[in-house]
Scaffold this motif. Structure first.
Motif, PDB file in Angstrom:
ATOM      1  N   VAL A   1       0.855  -1.188   0.000  1.00  8.10           N
ATOM      2  CA  VAL A   1       0.000   0.000   0.000  1.00  8.10           C
ATOM      3  C   VAL A   1       0.888   1.234   0.000  1.00  8.10           C
ATOM      4  CG1 VAL A   1      -1.751   1.274   1.274  1.00  8.10           C
ATOM      5  CG2 VAL A   1      -1.841  -1.216   1.181  1.00  8.10           C
ATOM      6  N   GLY A   2       0.677   2.114  -0.983  1.00  2.00           N
ATOM      7  CA  GLY A   2       1.546   3.278  -1.127  1.00  2.00           C
ATOM      8  C   GLY A   2       1.399   4.275   0.007  1.00  2.00           C
ATOM      9  N   ALA A   3       0.172   4.689   0.300  1.00  2.00           N
ATOM     10  CA  ALA A   3      -0.048   5.672   1.359  1.00  2.00           C
ATOM     11  C   ALA A   3       0.192   5.039   2.724  1.00  2.00           C
ATOM     12  CB  ALA A   3      -1.468   6.226   1.271  1.00  2.00           C
ATOM     13  N   GLY A   4       0.608   5.874   3.684  1.00  2.00           N
ATOM     14  CA  GLY A   4       0.838   5.384   5.025  1.00  2.00           C
ATOM     15  C   GLY A   4      -0.465   5.156   5.769  1.00  2.00           C
ATOM     16  N   ALA A   5      -0.381   4.447   6.910  1.00  3.45           N
ATOM     17  CA  ALA A   5      -1.572   4.153   7.700  1.00  3.45           C
ATOM     18  C   ALA A   5      -2.236   5.429   8.190  1.00  3.45           C
ATOM     19  CB  ALA A   5      -1.200   3.247   8.874  1.00  3.45           C
ATOM     20  N   GLY A   6      -1.436   6.445   8.505  1.00  2.00           N
ATOM     21  CA  GLY A   6      -2.012   7.704   8.966  1.00  2.00           C
ATOM     22  C   GLY A   6      -2.883   8.356   7.914  1.00  2.00           C
ATOM     23  N   THR A   7      -2.365   8.467   6.692  1.00  2.00           N
ATOM     24  CA  THR A   7      -3.135   9.064   5.599  1.00  2.00           C
ATOM     25  C   THR A   7      -4.396   8.268   5.328  1.00  2.00           C
ATOM     26  OG1 THR A   7      -1.105   9.923   4.590  1.00  2.00           O
ATOM     27  CG2 THR A   7      -3.040   9.757   3.180  1.00  2.00           C
ATOM     28  N   LEU A   8      -4.296   6.944   5.329  1.00  2.00           N
ATOM     29  CA  LEU A   8      -5.456   6.101   5.049  1.00  2.00           C
ATOM     30  C   LEU A   8      -6.485   6.138   6.176  1.00  2.00           C
ATOM     31  CD1 LEU A   8      -3.750   2.986   3.445  1.00  2.00           C
ATOM     32  CD2 LEU A   8      -5.236   4.640   2.303  1.00  2.00           C
ATOM     33  N   SER A   9      -6.074   6.538   7.374  1.00  3.66           N
ATOM     34  CA  SER A   9      -7.027   6.624   8.480  1.00  3.66           C
ATOM     35  C   SER A   9      -7.810   7.923   8.442  1.00  3.66           C
ATOM     36  CB  SER A   9      -6.289   6.525   9.827  1.00  3.66           C
ATOM     37  OG  SER A   9      -5.577   7.727  10.103  1.00  3.66           O
ATOM     38  N   ASP A  10      -7.400   8.858   7.619  1.00  8.01           N
ATOM     39  CA  ASP A  10      -8.021  10.184   7.601  1.00  8.01           C
ATOM     40  C   ASP A  10      -8.954  10.345   6.400  1.00  8.01           C
ATOM     41  OD1 ASP A  10      -8.674  12.780   8.214  1.00  8.01           O
ATOM     42  OD2 ASP A  10      -6.720  13.627   7.746  1.00  8.01           O
ATOM     43  N   ALA A  11      -8.388  10.531   5.214  1.00  8.69           N
ATOM     44  CA  ALA A  11      -9.205  10.859   4.044  1.00  8.69           C
ATOM     45  C   ALA A  11     -10.265   9.808   3.707  1.00  8.69           C
ATOM     46  CB  ALA A  11      -8.294  11.118   2.842  1.00  8.69           C
ATOM     47  N   PRO A  12      -9.973   8.488   3.692  1.00 13.95           N
ATOM     48  CA  PRO A  12     -10.998   7.517   3.308  1.00 13.95           C
ATOM     49  C   PRO A  12     -12.188   7.429   4.261  1.00 13.95           C
ATOM     50  CG  PRO A  12      -8.831   6.579   2.983  1.00 13.95           C
ATOM     51  CD  PRO A  12      -8.645   7.846   3.761  1.00 13.95           C
ATOM     52  N   SER A  13     -12.087   8.001   5.461  1.00 13.61           N
ATOM     53  CA  SER A  13     -13.251   7.987   6.351  1.00 13.61           C
ATOM     54  C   SER A  13     -14.323   8.959   5.874  1.00 13.61           C
ATOM     55  CB  SER A  13     -12.838   8.338   7.788  1.00 13.61           C
ATOM     56  OG  SER A  13     -12.455   9.698   7.900  1.00 13.61           O
ATOM     57  N   LYS A  14     -13.944   9.951   5.054  1.00 10.58           N
ATOM     58  CA  LYS A  14     -14.916  10.967   4.618  1.00 10.58           C
ATOM     59  C   LYS A  14     -15.960  10.412   3.652  1.00 10.58           C
ATOM     60  CE  LYS A  14     -12.195  13.792   6.865  1.00 10.58           C
ATOM     61  NZ  LYS A  14     -11.126  13.284   7.760  1.00 10.58           N
ATOM     62  N   PRO A  15     -15.571   9.730   2.563  1.00 10.54           N
ATOM     63  CA  PRO A  15     -16.613   9.199   1.679  1.00 10.54           C
ATOM     64  C   PRO A  15     -17.516   8.195   2.375  1.00 10.54           C
ATOM     65  CG  PRO A  15     -14.435   8.399   1.011  1.00 10.54           C
ATOM     66  CD  PRO A  15     -14.221   9.486   2.015  1.00 10.54           C
TER      67      PRO A  15
END
Length: 344
Positions: free
Chosen positions: A279-293
């Protein structure tokens, strides 16, 4: 003999020193942040946490959505119909945000900065008021989205002059990943980073994992708690974080790009990201933006979390119903009896 006894005493004294948690707090990204370092040297913790807080301040100033920053300079160029040269970091962030937006049917839409400003959320002390209906409709008709951006190396332009970027739904997660990198570079193996409820764990707290609470969206108490292991991150989108009330109605800052209105179907949605290979993005990034949609999707939240391969999710619906995926339910502890619907 005296030297041997002295050395033995020093060894015994060193063995008596006990590791503890050193907290370092600040206010940045419009919220309270806490960097908790577990270790036996406050000096080393101070150095590492200080480097993290300086990085947070840099990110806050560089990508602020309404105070002068690299991001506002790019927005001004887009409004003029011009291309702009941006930093390597901002170009990479925008490409990543484009991908996340496309995966989530543009429900995560950092191009809607003008809509956020129209609702009055581009200030630390917003005034409770509804936007002008004509201006709101004009912005909906313009339909700015991340798909309008053209990113060619460090050159960024937009096919749509209505695009105004606001990375508020992305930056905290990105900052978690930066913090993890900086702490590891400074020799810190055990820490907990909390940016206004977006949390990442490194290592553990002594012989136990870090444990955090998931905020109840309507009462000042944890809805549930869970252990966090090395490299895991948790992010929550909720209508209780930035909102105002007007005539008995709650207006949260999480705006639906399809209607221009605050989303109504969900009180809060929490996702847990575990480290995954490839997975390219880090766990931090994936915990933030994908929660919005997923938050904006309402009852279709599970479909949207699946698109990102996210299996650990908890949702509190508008009517207070609690839904949780089977994978996350196995990790949660509820402090009080609670009816929970388990979702596969």
């Amino acid at each position: 003999m005296r030297l041997a006894l002295l050395l033995l005493a020093l060894v015994l004294l060193a063995g008596c020193s006990r590791a503890e948690v050193f907290h370092h707090e600040a206010y940045v990204f419009g919220t309270r942040v806490d960097v908790a370092v577990y270790g036996d040297s406050q000096a080393e913790a101070d150095v590492a946490a200080g480097a993290v807080l300086r990085e947070f301040d840099r990110l806050h100033r560089a990508y602020h959505a309404w105070e002068p920053s690299e991001l506002t300079a790019l927005n001004a160029a887009i409004a003029r119909g011009e291309a702009a040269t941006v930093s390597d970091e901002l170009a990479a962030m925008l490409k990543d945000a484009q991908y996340i937006a496309a995966t989530g049917d543009q429900l995560f839409n950092p191009a809607l900065g003008a809509l956020i400003a129209l609702w009055g959320f581009h200030t630390d002390n917003f005034v409770p008021q509804r936007p002008d209906p004509a201006k709101l409709q004009a912005l909906l008709d313009a339909a700015p989205s991340m798909a309008d951006l053209v990113i060619d190396g460090n050159t960024v332009s937009s096919r749509n002059p209505a695009v105004q970027l606001d990375l508020g739904g992305y930056a905290k997660g990105y900052a978690l990943d930066r913090a993890a990198t900086i702490l590891r570079e400074n020799g810190v193996a055990n820490a907990l980073i909390n940016i206004g409820g977006n949390v990442m764990a490194l290592g553990k707290k002594g012989d136990q994992p870090w444990r955090i609470g998931i905020q109840h969206p309507r009462t000042p108490a944890p809805l549930a708690t869970l252990p966090l292991y090395d490299g895991e991150a948790v992010g929550t989108s909720g209508d209780y974080q930035r909102y105002f009330e007007l005539e008995g109605e709650r207006y949260a800052h999480l705006l639906d790009p399809r209607t221009g209105q605050p989303a109504r179907g969900t009180q809060s949605l929490t996702i847990l990201i575990t480290p995954r290979a490839g997975v390219g993005a880090g766990a931090g990034t994936l915990s933030d933006a994908p929660s919005k949609p997923a938050y904006l999707a309402g009852e279709q939240w599970r479909e949207h979390t699946r698109r990102f391969g996210i299996e650990h999710v908890l949702r509190v619906a508008a009517d207070g119903r609690v839904e949780v995926t089977r994978a996350l339910r196995a990790r949660l502890q509820f402090p009080a009896p609670l009816e929970v619907t388990v979702v596969d």
